[in-house]
Design a protein around this motif. Structure first.
Motif, short mmCIF file in Angstrom:
data_model
loop_
_atom_site.label_atom_id
_atom_site.label_comp_id
_atom_site.label_asym_id
_atom_site.label_seq_id
_atom_site.Cartn_x
_atom_site.Cartn_y
_atom_site.Cartn_z
N GLY A 1 15.08 -2.97 -1.74
CA GLY A 1 13.76 -3.10 -2.36
C GLY A 1 12.68 -3.38 -1.33
O GLY A 1 11.58 -2.81 -1.40
N ILE A 2 12.97 -4.25 -0.36
CA ILE A 2 11.99 -4.54 0.70
C ILE A 2 11.73 -3.29 1.54
O ILE A 2 10.57 -2.97 1.87
N LEU A 3 12.79 -2.55 1.89
CA LEU A 3 12.63 -1.32 2.68
C LEU A 3 11.80 -0.29 1.94
O LEU A 3 10.96 0.40 2.53
N ILE A 4 12.03 -0.17 0.64
CA ILE A 4 11.25 0.80 -0.15
C ILE A 4 9.78 0.44 -0.12
O ILE A 4 8.90 1.30 0.06
N ALA A 5 9.49 -0.85 -0.30
CA ALA A 5 8.09 -1.29 -0.31
C ALA A 5 7.42 -1.06 1.05
O ALA A 5 6.30 -0.55 1.13
N LEU A 6 8.11 -1.40 2.15
CA LEU A 6 7.52 -1.25 3.48
C LEU A 6 7.43 0.22 3.89
O LEU A 6 6.46 0.64 4.54
N ALA A 7 8.44 1.02 3.53
CA ALA A 7 8.42 2.43 3.90
C ALA A 7 7.31 3.18 3.19
O ALA A 7 6.74 4.14 3.75
N SER A 8 6.98 2.77 1.98
CA SER A 8 5.91 3.43 1.24
C SER A 8 4.57 3.31 1.95
O SER A 8 3.66 4.12 1.73
N THR A 9 4.44 2.31 2.83
CA THR A 9 3.21 2.16 3.60
C THR A 9 2.98 3.36 4.51
O THR A 9 1.85 3.79 4.73
N VAL A 10 4.06 3.91 5.05
CA VAL A 10 3.98 5.03 6.00
C VAL A 10 4.24 6.36 5.32
O VAL A 10 3.49 7.33 5.50
N THR A 11 5.29 6.43 4.54
CA THR A 11 5.73 7.71 3.97
C THR A 11 5.12 8.01 2.61
O THR A 11 5.26 9.13 2.11
N GLY A 12 4.49 7.02 2.00
CA GLY A 12 4.00 7.23 0.65
C GLY A 12 5.14 7.14 -0.35
O GLY A 12 6.20 6.58 -0.06
N ASP B 1 0.85 -1.19 0.00
CA ASP B 1 0.00 0.00 0.00
C ASP B 1 0.88 1.23 0.00
O ASP B 1 2.07 1.17 0.30
N VAL B 2 0.28 2.36 -0.34
CA VAL B 2 0.99 3.63 -0.43
C VAL B 2 0.29 4.62 0.48
O VAL B 2 -0.86 5.02 0.22
N GLY B 3 0.97 5.02 1.57
CA GLY B 3 0.39 5.97 2.51
C GLY B 3 -0.91 5.48 3.12
O GLY B 3 -1.81 6.28 3.40
N GLY B 4 -1.03 4.19 3.34
CA GLY B 4 -2.23 3.63 3.95
C GLY B 4 -3.29 3.20 2.97
O GLY B 4 -4.30 2.59 3.37
N GLU B 5 -3.09 3.46 1.69
CA GLU B 5 -4.05 3.05 0.66
C GLU B 5 -3.54 1.79 -0.03
O GLU B 5 -2.47 1.81 -0.66
#
Length: 435
Positions: A219-230, A95-99
């Motif tokens: 790559g994993i960090l980018i995917a997981l961080a996008s959940t919070v930071t968008g 997800d991106v920023g909770g979406e």
């Protein structure tokens, strides 16, 4: 008919034309598979429509920029760390920023294919085309990871109680991707250099492990961080990988400069008239081909290349050059003196002791002359390759080549390693390969 692998001997004009080219099945398979998957996924996604276009655009741009900044590492390996990390991040994106996002594996493959293509266009425009096998491997690995992960992405949401399962799945797929990429790279390398697949797999695994893990974890960090930071997380977590890429680029440049320095130093004997023009280069190419044929590791091949380029540097100490620079015609005492002086010069660098040892023992009989035992394989290869080029030179006469091979075989009882002579005969008896 007989030709050498990148050696002084040119292809016999009487050889059939079809022998001049060689089809590498593994390389062809990887390229065709990657193009088919990328093209098919792009057509399918265009037909069904893109979902979450903002995320697709952001990751596509990151992949394109990363591909534009690709680098070539030692061993002539072409990598694009930022592009690969971005592709893995988009594959694992939940997800991106909770979406939540719902893009399919086919959309992942399509976005990666477009990003890679756009990033390569400037290189192609200025004549720096990619290594197509490396480019295809980068795309094909993402195809495998996307097809494995995206169908189950909805079940590993980071908001669920079992989020750690999703993390384990991602880490496992990163390891699997590294293994698959190493095997594919090894198969292509084994075909190109005519070396053993097991040796190539070991070399590729060692060469790619550190960078592969850095790319996968990023790559994993980018995917997981996008959940919070968008999508802003793309910039934050790409920065560490950019620093790593700069370090790898500098390391590659140092290694290249080092090799160029050794090659320039090897020409001193030619410029001074001690050996025939091109002798060191021909011996080096032939020695490396024989080393590949005998299954030497990449690190051993590098030392062999350095040693074979500088194997005659001890001739600079001679008051008068040997006729035609052919040390094989010199007395054993003179050969040993040249080898020891050359070894002493190389040891002065302080970092090439293993190379100096190969040069020092190149004149010993293959079973050894003293208490040190049998000379290293690299020394035995240089001894055979040097003797062959001393006697053949730049000649393309197949009768002369065959006569020299027979002469070397006659001396395998004491002077030359019979396994090395047989390996060289196999190398000389096949069409010229690509280096």
């Amino acid at each position: 008919m007989i030709t050498t692998l990148g050696s002084p001997l040119k292809e016999d004009p009487k050889r059939p034309a079809q022998a001049k080219s060689r089809i590498d099945p593994a390389r062809s398979f990887v390229i065709v598979a990657a193009v088919t998957c990328g093209g098919g996924s792009l057509l399918w996604t265009l037909f069904t429509g893109f979902v979450e276009p903002d995320a697709a655009l952001a990751f596509g741009v990151l992949i394109a920029v990363g591909e534009l900044a690709r680098i070539t590492l030692p061993g002539n390996r072409e990598v694009a760390p930022i592009a690969s990390a971005g592709a893995i991040g988009y594959t694992f994106l939940l997800d991106v920023g909770g979406e939540p996002v719902h893009h399919s594996a086919w959309q992942v493959i399509a976005v990666v294919a477009v990003g890679i293509a756009l990033g390569e266009l400037p290189h192609i425009a200025v004549g720096r085309g990619p290594r197509w096998s490396d480019l295809a491997r980068r795309g094909l690995v993402i195809v495998l990871v996307a097809l494995a992960f995206r169908p189950v992405a909805a079940r590993v949401s980071p908001d669920s109680q079992h989020w750690w399962i999703g993390l384990c799945v991602m880490a496992s797929l990163v390891m699997l991707a590294w293994l698959v990429d190493s095997v594919l790279a090894a198969a292509i390398r084994a075909e190109r250099l005519r070396t053993r697949l097991s040796v190539a797999i070991r070399d590729e695994s060692r060469a790619q492990f550190a960078l592969g893990m850095a790319i996968g974890s990023s790559g994993i960090l980018i995917a997981l961080a996008s959940t919070v930071t968008g999508l802003a997380g793309l910039l934050v977590f790409t920065a560490p990988l950019l620093v790593t890429q700069v370090a790898f680029r500098r390391y590659a440049e140092i290694r290249l400069t080092y090799l160029q320095t050794v090659r320039s130093l090897s020409r001193v004997t030619e410029v001074g008239g001690y050996v025939e023009t091109g002798h060191s280069r021909r011996v080096s190419h032939l020695a490396q081909a024989v080393g590949c044929e005998m299954g030497m590791r990449e690190s051993e091949l590098l030392a062999l290349e350095y040693a074979s380029l500088m194997h005659d540097i001890g001739q600079l100490s001679l008051r008068s050059p040997i006729a035609s620079g052919a040390t094989v015609l010199a007395s054993p005492r003179e050969q040993r003196r040249i080898a020891e002086l050359g070894s002493a010069v190389i040891r002065e660098t302080g970092v090439l002791d293993s190379v100096a040892e190969l040069v020092r023992r190149q004149c010993e009989s293959w079973q050894g002359d003293g208490d040190d035992g049998r000379p290293p394989l690299g020394s035995r290869i240089i001894k055979v390759a040097n003797a062959f080029d001393d006697l053949v030179g730049a000649s393309t006469n197949p009768d002369r080549i065959e006569a020299v091979l027979q002469r070397l075989r006659m001396d395998t009882g004491h002077e030359y390693d019979p396994t090395v002579v047989d390996a060289m005969a196999r190398v000389l008896d096949r069409p010229a390969a690509r280096w």
